[in-house]
Design a protein around this motif. Sequence first.
Motif, short mmCIF file in Angstrom:
data_model
loop_
_atom_site.label_atom_id
_atom_site.label_comp_id
_atom_site.label_asym_id
_atom_site.label_seq_id
_atom_site.Cartn_x
_atom_site.Cartn_y
_atom_site.Cartn_z
N HIS A 1 65.04 84.87 -37.87
CA HIS A 1 65.30 83.86 -37.28
C HIS A 1 64.53 83.73 -35.79
O HIS A 1 64.14 84.83 -35.40
N THR A 2 64.50 82.69 -35.36
CA THR A 2 63.54 82.28 -34.23
C THR A 2 64.29 81.27 -33.25
O THR A 2 65.33 80.67 -33.55
N MET A 3 63.54 80.94 -32.17
CA MET A 3 64.17 80.12 -31.27
C MET A 3 62.90 79.13 -30.91
O MET A 3 61.81 79.62 -30.68
N ARG B 1 66.67 75.60 -29.82
CA ARG B 1 66.89 75.44 -31.02
C ARG B 1 67.10 76.77 -31.86
O ARG B 1 66.03 77.40 -31.85
N LYS B 2 68.10 77.26 -32.36
CA LYS B 2 68.18 78.58 -33.35
C LYS B 2 67.63 78.04 -34.74
O LYS B 2 68.14 77.06 -35.45
N ARG C 1 74.53 89.20 -31.79
CA ARG C 1 73.17 88.62 -31.83
C ARG C 1 72.87 87.89 -30.59
O ARG C 1 71.94 87.56 -30.14
N ASN C 2 73.89 87.22 -30.01
CA ASN C 2 73.60 86.65 -28.74
C ASN C 2 73.15 87.44 -27.60
O ASN C 2 72.12 87.18 -26.76
N THR D 1 69.32 88.37 -28.45
CA THR D 1 68.59 87.20 -28.37
C THR D 1 68.26 87.15 -26.71
O THR D 1 67.17 86.79 -26.31
#
Length: 205
Positions: free
Chosen positions: A39-41, A45-46, A197-198, A201
Amino acid sequence: MARPRRTREQFAAAFWAKTEPDGDCLIWRGSVLNNGYGHTMYQARKLLAHRAAYELAHGPIPPKMEVCHRCDRRLCVAPAHLFLGTHAENLRDMSEKGRASRWQAEKDECVNGHPFSPDNTHVTPAGYRECRTCRRETKARYRMRQAQGESAAPLKIMRETCKRGHALTPDNTYVAPSGARTCRTCKRDYTRARQRRNYATRKAA
């Protein structure tokens, strides 16, 4: 002062820089979720890495469409290996390739202990297995409620365990205002995983 958002070109350059060829596949080497997908940003937006790769290569993804893998590798972001399909088509593709929910496919009985024998198994068009005994019992309860004049609520199999095997006891069951039941253990595990995860990130940003 807020950090300026990256342009599409800057995002694309940073995205492809986090990939590594592996045969015909292009493997994502950035952040990875607990379910095995990258996953990426982008612009707050995730995005799942393979969906981001599809958008970069082919443009926006239509509503209600999923990005599927031809190579069946969750971390592959090679545009040539990605194609669009509905959720049902994605499940059917997984089932045909023999990898539809492996933990489910390996089960030999339903959540209530009835065997998944050929005579006792109903397969839905989407590829899910359903226990025929549970279906019959649920319909019998439904007809009984109708005969007693009770409200004909939607048919639902009352499971004794959640999908991860935790017992749905009164202490471990959260009942939403809508009547839906949720496993408290799974709910706690999900909340903790989301917090981790948050945190990861924010730390990486």
